[in-house]
Design a protein around this motif. Structure first.
Motif: not given
Length: 115
Positions: A5-22
Motif C-alpha cells: 500500500i505504501y509503495v502504491l501510494t508513493a507511485l500514485a503521488v509520483f504519478g500525480l506530481a508528474l501529471w501536475a508538472y506537465q
C-alpha cells in the motif's frame, strides 16, 4: 501488505506530481501563446487605425475636388449638382423575365371528352 500500500501510494503521488508538472508547463505555454496573440491583435489594431486615418486623409473632399480639376482633361469629371439626382420612382428597373416553357402542350389537337 502495508508495504504494498505504501509503495502504491508513493507511485500514485509520483504519478500525480508528474501529471501536475506537465500541466503546469502546458498552462504556461498556452498563456505565452495567448500573450503573443494579444500583442499581434494590438499591432493589427494600430495598423488598422493608421490605414483608416490615411483613407480619411486621402478622401478629403477638397483634395478630391482638386484632383478632379487637375485631371479634368483626361477624365472629364464634372462636379455633382442637386439636379443630377432623381427620385426612386423615376428609376427604370428591368422587368422580370418570363419563365421559360419547358414542356409545351399542343392543345389544338386534343379531343374533348364528353361526360
Amino acid at each position: 501488505m502495508k508495504g504494498v500500500i505504501y509503495v502504491l501510494t508513493a507511485l500514485a503521488v509520483f504519478g500525480l506530481a508528474l501529471w501536475a508538472y506537465q500541466e503546469n508547463y502546458r498552462t504556461q505555454q498556452v498563456l505565452s501563446d495567448t500573450q503573443q496573440l494579444q500583442r499581434e491583435i494590438g499591432a493589427a489594431q494600430i495598423r488598422l487605425s493608421v490605414l483608416r486615418a490615411e483613407w480619411a486623409y486621402l478622401n478629403r473632399p477638397d483634395r478630391l475636388r482638386e484632383l478632379a480639376d487637375l485631371n479634368f482633361d483626361r477624365l472629364g469629371l464634372l462636379p455633382l449638382r442637386p439636379d443630377q439626382f432623381g427620385q426612386v420612382d423615376q428609376v427604370a428597373y428591368p422587368s422580370e423575365p418570363d419563365l421559360p416553357i419547358l414542356n409545351p402542350v399542343d392543345v389544338a389537337n386534343l379531343e374533348v371528352q364528353q361526360p
